[in-house]
Design an enzyme around this catalytic site. Structure first.
Site, mmCIF file in Angstrom:
data_model
loop_
_atom_site.group_PDB
_atom_site.id
_atom_site.type_symbol
_atom_site.label_atom_id
_atom_site.label_comp_id
_atom_site.label_asym_id
_atom_site.label_seq_id
_atom_site.Cartn_x
_atom_site.Cartn_y
_atom_site.Cartn_z
ATOM 1 N N ARG A 82 0.822 -1.214 0.000
ATOM 2 C CA ARG A 82 0.000 0.000 0.000
ATOM 3 C C ARG A 82 0.854 1.261 0.000
ATOM 4 O O ARG A 82 0.380 2.351 -0.299
ATOM 5 C CB ARG A 82 -0.966 -0.035 1.201
ATOM 6 C CG ARG A 82 -1.991 1.067 1.211
ATOM 7 C CD ARG A 82 -3.295 0.701 1.935
ATOM 8 N NE ARG A 82 -3.144 -0.164 3.078
ATOM 9 C CZ ARG A 82 -2.648 0.228 4.259
ATOM 10 N NH1 ARG A 82 -2.258 1.471 4.434
ATOM 11 N NH2 ARG A 82 -2.537 -0.637 5.252
ATOM 12 N N TYR A 136 -17.005 14.980 -16.200
ATOM 13 C CA TYR A 136 -17.445 13.588 -16.162
ATOM 14 C C TYR A 136 -18.513 13.449 -15.068
ATOM 15 O O TYR A 136 -18.378 14.033 -13.986
ATOM 16 C CB TYR A 136 -16.233 12.684 -15.896
ATOM 17 C CG TYR A 136 -16.611 11.275 -15.564
ATOM 18 C CD1 TYR A 136 -17.263 10.471 -16.489
ATOM 19 C CD2 TYR A 136 -16.329 10.734 -14.317
ATOM 20 C CE1 TYR A 136 -17.629 9.184 -16.182
ATOM 21 C CE2 TYR A 136 -16.680 9.434 -13.994
ATOM 22 C CZ TYR A 136 -17.335 8.666 -14.938
ATOM 23 O OH TYR A 136 -17.699 7.385 -14.623
ATOM 24 N N ASP A 201 -8.398 17.669 -15.991
ATOM 25 C CA ASP A 201 -8.627 16.271 -16.339
ATOM 26 C C ASP A 201 -8.276 16.123 -17.817
ATOM 27 O O ASP A 201 -8.951 16.675 -18.682
ATOM 28 C CB ASP A 201 -10.089 15.906 -16.052
ATOM 29 C CG ASP A 201 -10.374 14.422 -16.250
ATOM 30 O OD1 ASP A 201 -9.762 13.826 -17.152
ATOM 31 O OD2 ASP A 201 -11.221 13.870 -15.520
ATOM 32 N N LYS A 226 -9.178 4.653 -19.577
ATOM 33 C CA LYS A 226 -9.575 5.025 -20.929
ATOM 34 C C LYS A 226 -8.379 4.871 -21.894
ATOM 35 O O LYS A 226 -7.954 3.766 -22.133
ATOM 36 C CB LYS A 226 -10.144 6.444 -20.917
ATOM 37 C CG LYS A 226 -11.135 6.704 -19.756
ATOM 38 C CD LYS A 226 -12.423 5.917 -19.838
ATOM 39 C CE LYS A 226 -13.258 5.983 -18.562
ATOM 40 N NZ LYS A 226 -13.579 7.334 -18.079
HETATM 41 C C1 PLP Z 1 -14.065 7.874 -16.813
HETATM 42 C C2 PLP Z 1 -13.651 9.210 -16.404
HETATM 43 C C3 PLP Z 1 -13.298 9.478 -15.075
HETATM 44 C C4 PLP Z 1 -13.402 8.444 -13.980
HETATM 45 O O1 PLP Z 1 -12.468 7.422 -14.147
HETATM 46 P P1 PLP Z 1 -12.666 5.916 -13.630
HETATM 47 O O2 PLP Z 1 -11.397 5.256 -14.034
HETATM 48 O O3 PLP Z 1 -13.887 5.368 -14.307
HETATM 49 O O4 PLP Z 1 -12.841 5.985 -12.151
HETATM 50 C C5 PLP Z 1 -12.845 10.748 -14.772
HETATM 51 N N1 PLP Z 1 -12.759 11.715 -15.709
HETATM 52 C C6 PLP Z 1 -13.106 11.487 -16.989
HETATM 53 C C7 PLP Z 1 -13.007 12.601 -17.989
HETATM 54 C C8 PLP Z 1 -13.563 10.239 -17.377
HETATM 55 O O5 PLP Z 1 -13.928 10.034 -18.652
#
Ligand code: PLP
Length: 392
Positions: A82, A136, A201, A226
């Site tokens: 961790r 998101y 982001d 993603k």
């Molecule tokens: C999917 C997504 C998230 C969240 O990510 P997870 O891996 O699903 O927790 C945050 N920001 C954006 C722009 C996303 O597309």
């Protein structure tokens, strides 16, 4: 909007350059692997250890103390899973190089990464967040519901400076934003934040198309689930930032436990190697599909970023649920950034948790569909879309 071309060389923003800067495509393949040849290895090893033996518990105590002080990676062998993991550290080192930051800290998911950032600010008594919609859906929900005790002020980019308070710990934006692909001038936004850290982001653009740290963002967040992973088979999140903030995030991660699994770290590092090639190929297809959609009488409006990229949003005249039900090659599924093309209806899925009025106010209309373009042939994808759009 600043973009990064294939030939751009990368250097850490405000950091130390340990050697001649290399191009993004080169870093994508080699970063995080510098020691492998010396060890007689080609593929990175996967270290699944949860704990590590040590016969010197005094030294162990000193290393735990050092970590507690500033969250710096403990020198010497790892202590406990961790606290840090060597395979995950390779992915972190590589992503930091691609984003041009001094460090990166990986988490179990994008939401775990955002949670850690918010907790780090709250721990410093800075519970107020300024944010620009759309975000998101779950990021919107996490802030709006105050689940972590944060307070949020929603504003547009022009209102950021006025929204700042003495207890503002973070400004949060997405560009291009999920799901409308709305773009912001990140440099201007960073300027408006003054001394308050800006978190951008960068999940949609990836460092291939945009490096927010170079534009003034202190924190760059990815849902690694993603494009970084890129194959729809690994959940992860990561924050690229300076070493000081990284230390705070590692301490939060140690205390709250949202760690990335080493196998996920391996897959994400592997994903980075092909990231530039995947993003460019999918973007070229997306640009062509966006062009065809723009000229189509069945489509009311197309959103495709000036920055480029592999995401398209478009509004249809037909019932969007019917369009989704008619795809065959394209997968009707939430998420994005995979090798295969996905389509979803944000108002039903990814942004369902956002209050209806706020959702519409952010430009997420009920007729909006979001398409994540993969690596299939352009004409095959168009044939499927064409059928799915139905007859006029
Ligand atoms: C999917 C997504 C998230 C969240 O990510 P997870 O891996 O699903 O927790 C945050 N920001 C954006 C722009 C996303 O597309």
């Amino acid at each position: 909007m600043d973009t990064a071309s294939t030939n751009d060389t990368l250097a850490p923003v405000g950091g130390h350059v340990s050697r001649a800067p290399r191009a993004l495509a080169t870093e994508a393949v080699h970063a995080g692997r510098d020691d492998l040849a010396r060890q007689g290895l080609h593929a990175p090893p996967i270290d699944l250890s949860t704990t590590y033996p040590s016969y010197d518990s005094r030294a162990e105590a000193a290393r735990v103390d050092a970590f507690a002080a500033d969250g710096a990676d403990p020198a010497g062998p790892p202590v406990y899973g961790r606290l840090g993991n060597p395979t995950v550290a390779r992915f972190e080192a590589a992503l930091a190089r691609l984003e041009g930051t001094g460090a990166a800290v990986a988490f179990a998911s994008g939401m775990a990464a955002l949670t850690a950032v918010l907790l780090a600010r709250a721990a410093a008594g800075l519970r107020h967040v300024v944010a620009v919609r759309p975000l998101y859906g779950c990021s919107d929900h996490l802030l709006d519901a105050g689940l972590l005790g944060t307070q949020v002020t929603w504003t547009d980019p022009a209102g950021i400076t006025d929204a700042l308070r003495p207890d503002t710990g973070l400004v949060l934006v997405e560009s291009p934003a999920n799901p409308t692909l709305a773009e912001l001038d990140l440099r201007a936004v960073a300027h408006a934040c003054g001394t308050v850290p800006l978190l951008a982001d960068n999940t949609f653009a990836t460092p291939v198309l945009q490096r927010p740290a170079e534009l003034g963002a202190r924190l760059v967040l990815h849902s690694a689930t993603k494009y970084l992973g890129g194959h729809g088979d690994v959940l992860g999140g990561v924050v690229a930032c300076d070493e000081e903030f990284a230390g705070q995030l590692r301490k939060i991660r140690f205390a709250t436990g949202g760690v990335l699994h080493p196998l996920a770290g391996y897959l994400l590092l592997r994903g980075l190697a092909t990231l530039p090639v995947r993003v460019r190929a999918a973007s070229a297809t997306a640009a062509e599909l966006a062009h065809r959609l723009t000229g189509d009488p069945r489509v009311a409006r197309v959103h495709y970023p000036r920055l480029g990229g592999a995401m398209i949003a478009f509004e249809v005249y037909d019932d969007p649920h019917e369009v989704i039900s008619r795809v065959r090659l394209i997968t009707p599924a939430v998420s994005l950034g995979s090798v295969d093309t996905l389509i979803q209806h944000p108002a039903s899925i990814s942004h369902r948790v956002v209050d209806e009025e706020d959702r519409r106010g952010a430009g997420v209309s009920d007729r909006l569909l979001r398409l994540s373009v993969g690596l299939e042939d352009t004409d095959d994808l168009w044939a499927d879309l064409d059928r799915a759009l139905g007859v006029l």
